[in-house]
Design an enzyme around this catalytic site. Structure first.
Site, short mmCIF file in Angstrom:
data_model
loop_
_atom_site.label_atom_id
_atom_site.label_comp_id
_atom_site.label_asym_id
_atom_site.label_seq_id
_atom_site.Cartn_x
_atom_site.Cartn_y
_atom_site.Cartn_z
N LYS A 50 20.35 147.58 -61.20
CA LYS A 50 20.97 147.31 -59.93
C LYS A 50 20.85 145.84 -59.54
CE LYS A 50 19.16 151.75 -58.32
NZ LYS A 50 18.16 152.34 -57.38
N GLY A 51 19.91 145.14 -60.15
CA GLY A 51 19.53 143.81 -59.67
C GLY A 51 20.65 142.79 -59.59
N GLU A 107 23.21 139.26 -65.20
CA GLU A 107 21.85 139.72 -64.86
C GLU A 107 21.30 138.92 -63.69
OE1 GLU A 107 20.00 142.08 -65.30
OE2 GLU A 107 19.67 142.66 -67.38
N ASP A 108 20.34 139.52 -62.98
CA ASP A 108 19.62 138.76 -61.96
C ASP A 108 18.50 137.94 -62.59
OD1 ASP A 108 18.40 141.14 -62.68
OD2 ASP A 108 17.52 141.50 -60.72
N ASP A 111 13.45 138.44 -68.41
CA ASP A 111 11.99 138.44 -68.49
C ASP A 111 11.62 138.43 -69.98
OD1 ASP A 111 9.38 138.77 -67.68
OD2 ASP A 111 9.67 140.69 -66.71
N LYS A 139 12.83 133.61 -66.75
CA LYS A 139 11.39 133.40 -66.88
C LYS A 139 11.07 133.23 -68.37
CE LYS A 139 9.12 136.09 -63.20
NZ LYS A 139 8.40 137.35 -62.94
N PHE A 160 5.76 136.94 -59.03
CA PHE A 160 6.43 138.18 -58.62
C PHE A 160 7.49 137.85 -57.58
CE2 PHE A 160 5.47 142.91 -58.66
CZ PHE A 160 6.76 143.24 -58.26
N ASP A 167 14.05 143.59 -56.66
CA ASP A 167 13.26 144.50 -55.83
C ASP A 167 11.79 144.56 -56.23
OD1 ASP A 167 13.60 145.93 -58.33
OD2 ASP A 167 12.94 147.72 -57.26
N ARG A 173 15.72 143.94 -51.91
CA ARG A 173 16.94 143.49 -52.59
C ARG A 173 17.89 142.76 -51.64
NH1 ARG A 173 17.13 146.02 -57.75
NH2 ARG A 173 16.36 148.16 -57.81
C1 PRP Z 1 15.27 143.93 -64.58
C2 PRP Z 1 16.42 142.92 -64.65
C3 PRP Z 1 16.87 143.05 -66.07
C4 PRP Z 1 15.60 143.36 -66.82
C5 PRP Z 1 15.07 142.09 -67.43
O1 PRP Z 1 15.81 145.19 -64.30
O2 PRP Z 1 17.42 143.22 -63.75
O3 PRP Z 1 17.82 144.09 -66.24
O4 PRP Z 1 14.66 143.89 -65.86
O5 PRP Z 1 13.91 142.33 -68.15
P1 PRP Z 1 13.77 142.05 -69.71
O6 PRP Z 1 14.28 140.67 -69.99
O7 PRP Z 1 12.25 142.16 -69.90
O8 PRP Z 1 14.51 143.11 -70.48
P2 PRP Z 1 14.95 146.40 -63.76
O9 PRP Z 1 14.53 147.25 -64.94
O10 PRP Z 1 13.85 145.88 -62.89
O11 PRP Z 1 15.99 147.26 -62.95
P3 PRP Z 1 16.83 146.89 -61.62
O12 PRP Z 1 17.81 145.81 -62.00
O13 PRP Z 1 17.51 148.18 -61.28
O14 PRP Z 1 15.86 146.43 -60.55
#
Ligand code: PRP
Length: 188
Positions: A50-51, A107-108, A111, A139, A160, A167, A173
């Site tokens: 959702k991000g 993507e938001d 990671d 990051k 964080f 979120d 959000r």
């Molecule tokens: C977050 C973000 C990416 C993913 C990145 O989503 O939006 O989709 O994690 O992480 P990575 O590089 O380690 O794969 P999240 O699972 O928190 O879901 P959300 O977007 O619904 O909050």
């Protein structure tokens, strides 16, 4: 009169202001416009739920090239180097015309890099004409797989962060900026 957002009380400091986000979104929109305006196949923005929704909504308004939108939702289990790295598709993209599309995955935040690295392979295997990636935040210090986005707004330290789509436990959000969450919020 505009009253203070109560969610803001859980933020220890603003990392990226609304104005700074707006600048980054404008910069990325110019780059995407430049790269896709003369392309034969059409552009598809693919938001990862959702991000990405807040970023994608702002970004698409700034584009001048026509773009369709679609969404996928994925989840990854476990984290860190020792995890399986398995990505589960919770909402797939159901389209017959991927070979006619230049996809930019939105993507938001990146990671570990596992989500986008998996999705790029997945979309290519499913016949997309081209696949590029775009994130507001990156990051790089958290990578477990090598991955570099084609478009990005800001590199950030390993803190964080919440807001602008991101979120903690489904909260924050809707904050219009990127803030660092107070540690007592997630350690209580
Ligand atoms: C977050 C973000 C990416 C993913 C990145 O989503 O939006 O989709 O994690 O992480 P990575 O590089 O380690 O794969 P999240 O699972 O928190 O879901 P959300 O977007 O619904 O909050």
């Amino acid at each position: 009169m505009h009253s203070e957002n109560v969610l803001g009380e859980d933020i220890s400091r603003v990392l990226i202001t609304e104005e700074e986000i707006d600048l980054a979104v404008s910069k990325i929109a110019l780059e995407i416009d430049r790269d896709f305006q003369k392309k034969e196949k059409s552009l598809l923005l693919l938001g990862i739920l959702k991000g990405s929704v807040v970023f994608m909504g702002d970004l698409m308004k700034k584009l001048t090239v026509p773009a369709e939108i679609d969404f996928m939702k994925v989840s990854s289990y476990g984290s860190g180097v020792a995890s399986s790295g398995k990505i589960n598709i919770l909402l797939d993209i159901h389209r017959e015309d991927l070979s006619e599309k230049n996809i930019v995955v939105i993507e938001d935040i990146i990671d570990s890099g596992r989500t986008l690295s998996y999705l790029v392979d997945y979309l290519k295997l499913n016949g997309a004409n081209s696949v590029k990636t775009c994130t507001l935040l990156d990051k790089p210090s958290r990578r477990t797989v090598e991955f570099t986005p084609d478009y990005y707004g800001y590199e950030i330290p390993d803190e964080f962060v919440v807001g602008y789509g991101l979120d903690y436990d489904e909260r924050y959000r809707s904050l219009p900026y990127i803030g660092v969450l107070k540690s007592e919020v997630y350690s209580r």
